[in-house]
Motif scaffolding. Structure first.
Motif, PDB file in Angstrom:
ATOM      1  N   ASN A  78       0.764  -1.079  -0.042  1.00 23.51           N
ATOM      2  CA  ASN A  78      -0.006   0.046  -0.198  1.00 23.51           C
ATOM      3  C   ASN A  78       0.813   1.346  -0.115  1.00 23.51           C
ATOM      4  O   ASN A  78       2.076   1.088   0.244  1.00 23.51           O
ATOM      5  N   LEU A  79       0.379   2.286  -0.449  1.00 19.30           N
ATOM      6  CA  LEU A  79       0.898   3.665  -0.236  1.00 19.30           C
ATOM      7  C   LEU A  79       0.146   4.591   0.364  1.00 19.30           C
ATOM      8  O   LEU A  79      -1.128   4.783   0.313  1.00 19.30           O
ATOM      9  N   TRP A  80       0.709   5.247   1.341  1.00 19.94           N
ATOM     10  CA  TRP A  80       0.193   6.348   2.283  1.00 19.94           C
ATOM     11  C   TRP A  80       0.714   7.848   1.766  1.00 19.94           C
ATOM     12  O   TRP A  80       1.814   7.768   1.742  1.00 19.94           O
ATOM     13  N   VAL A  81      -0.063   8.663   1.754  1.00 17.35           N
ATOM     14  CA  VAL A  81       0.405  10.132   1.418  1.00 17.35           C
ATOM     15  C   VAL A  81      -0.132  11.156   2.192  1.00 17.35           C
ATOM     16  O   VAL A  81      -1.594  11.079   2.287  1.00 17.35           O
ATOM     17  N   MET A  82       0.574  11.844   2.611  1.00 20.17           N
ATOM     18  CA  MET A  82      -0.002  13.085   3.538  1.00 20.17           C
ATOM     19  C   MET A  82       0.538  14.392   2.905  1.00 20.17           C
ATOM     20  O   MET A  82       1.381  14.805   2.252  1.00 20.17           O
ATOM     21  N   THR A  83      -0.589  15.100   2.586  1.00 21.30           N
ATOM     22  CA  THR A  83      -0.786  16.500   1.742  1.00 21.30           C
ATOM     23  C   THR A  83      -0.549  17.852   2.696  1.00 21.30           C
ATOM     24  O   THR A  83      -0.869  17.590   3.970  1.00 21.30           O
ATOM     25  N   LEU A  84      -0.041  18.762   2.510  1.00 21.92           N
ATOM     26  CA  LEU A  84       0.217  20.014   3.296  1.00 21.92           C
ATOM     27  C   LEU A  84      -1.294  20.628   3.788  1.00 21.92           C
ATOM     28  O   LEU A  84      -1.092  21.435   4.729  1.00 21.92           O
ATOM     29  N   ASP A  85      -2.093  20.377   3.088  1.00 25.73           N
ATOM     30  CA  ASP A  85      -3.428  20.807   3.570  1.00 25.73           C
ATOM     31  C   ASP A  85      -4.109  20.003   4.656  1.00 25.73           C
ATOM     32  O   ASP A  85      -5.139  20.312   5.015  1.00 25.73           O
ATOM     33  N   GLY A  86      -3.596  18.787   4.886  1.00 31.20           N
ATOM     34  CA  GLY A  86      -3.845  18.074   6.055  1.00 31.20           C
ATOM     35  C   GLY A  86      -4.867  16.880   5.748  1.00 31.20           C
ATOM     36  O   GLY A  86      -5.429  16.503   6.634  1.00 31.20           O
ATOM     37  N   TYR A  87      -4.482  16.646   4.759  1.00 30.53           N
ATOM     38  CA  TYR A  87      -5.523  15.478   4.189  1.00 30.53           C
ATOM     39  C   TYR A  87      -4.702  14.142   3.962  1.00 30.53           C
ATOM     40  O   TYR A  87      -3.528  14.265   3.298  1.00 30.53           O
ATOM     41  N   ALA A  88      -5.080  12.810   4.296  1.00 31.27           N
ATOM     42  CA  ALA A  88      -4.409  11.742   4.072  1.00 31.27           C
ATOM     43  C   ALA A  88      -5.224  10.925   3.150  1.00 31.27           C
ATOM     44  O   ALA A  88      -6.422  10.705   2.927  1.00 31.27           O
ATOM     45  N   TYR A  89      -4.248  10.012   2.057  1.00 29.05           N
ATOM     46  CA  TYR A  89      -4.519   9.334   1.270  1.00 29.05           C
ATOM     47  C   TYR A  89      -4.018   7.837   1.438  1.00 29.05           C
ATOM     48  O   TYR A  89      -2.661   8.014   1.870  1.00 29.05           O
ATOM     49  N   GLU A  90      -4.595   7.008   1.391  1.00 27.15           N
ATOM     50  CA  GLU A  90      -4.220   5.551   1.094  1.00 27.15           C
ATOM     51  C   GLU A  90      -4.520   4.704  -0.080  1.00 27.15           C
ATOM     52  O   GLU A  90      -5.802   4.874  -0.606  1.00 27.15           O
TER      53      GLU A  90
END
Length: 262
Positions: A78-90
């Motif tokens: 899997n891949l986790w990504v955190m963006t500067l606007d405070g949202y998390a993606y998996e």
């Protein structure tokens, strides 16, 4: 260990109210012959894959909106990504010889939801005796020009002056200097243990270190100013093939610095 790395990465955040839209994407397909570009609505702050079979590359010096995904045969992760606007993606990641697509534009509806940083902890709630405080004040008073590593970018300078061990703790003394002409609002200064080379898809791994205390770390580095402060971590000595990486991120901005030391 790999699952633990992901969990540690997320420990620095507390889940805020989720904003659910459409379901997160089931699977991203990738291979080693082509790049799969992922475009996010906000610049990428941090990303990590579940194992070494998949590599997600993004600009760690200056935050950008996209990253490139590759995977070797046999990949299931899997891949986790955190963006500067405070949202998390998996996302799930799997290998495929022929890719159904090589680029994807995402929006907040693809995210798991919004997150927010943990509130800053006050110094007087972290220890009762004055031993640690006396040492940190002494470290900040000593200015003898020591330098374990320095990085500069766009008028900002991050320097690690000292690394001191006492008991079961490691004390890191930092200096931040702003010559950019623009105030710098500090989002985070994260420390990660890295093993291997980012050019190797099978051996590279990043593991965040959780600080016990941040002493006199500023929230804003005014233009023309210099600040010195201390981070305290559980004692850690790097191995033969390990390094420490310091990642400085700007709040609501793209200025990013990365410093590597042994």
């Amino acid at each position: 260990m790999k699952i633990k790395s992901i969990l540690i990465s997320l420990m620095a955040f507390v889940l805020g109210p989720f904003v659910w839209g459409q379901e997160a994407l089931d699977t991203l397909y990738a291979n080693a012959q082509m790049n799969v570009a992922l475009f996010f609505p906000s610049p990428i702050k941090q990303a990590i894959t579940g194992n070494e079979n998949a590599v997600f590359s993004y600009d760690r010096e200056e935050a950008h909106y996209f990253g490139l995904l590759q995977a070797i045969k046999g990949t299931t992760t899997n891949l986790w990504v955190m963006t500067l606007d405070g949202y998390a993606y998996e996302f799930k990641v799997a290998y495929k010889d022929r890719l159904p697509r090589t680029h994807l534009f995402l929006n907040e509806q693809h995210s798991l939801g919004g997150v927010r940083p943990l509130p800053a902890r006050k110094l007087d709630t972290l220890f009762e005796d004055g031993t640690r405080l006396a040492l940190m004040e002494q470290l900040l008073q000593q200015q003898n020009g020591e330098n374990l590593g320095t990085v500069r970018s766009k008028g900002m300078q991050l320097r690690l002056e000292k690394k001191v061990y006492q008991g079961g703790e490691m004390f890191l003394v930092f200096e931040l200097r702003n010559k950019s002409g623009i105030d710098y609002d500090l989002e985070t200064l994260d420390i990660l243990r890295i093993n291997g080379s980012p050019k190797s898809k099978t051996s590279y791994q990043e593991t965040p270190l959780e600080p016990q205390l941040r002493f006199q770390q500023p929230e804003t580095i005014k233009s023309g100013s210099t600040y010195r402060f201390v981070h305290v971590y559980p004692k850690y000595v790097t191995g033969a093939h390990e390094r420490l990486k310091m990642v400085l991120l700007e709040r609501q901005g793209g200025r990013r610095l990365e410093l590597f030391i042994k």
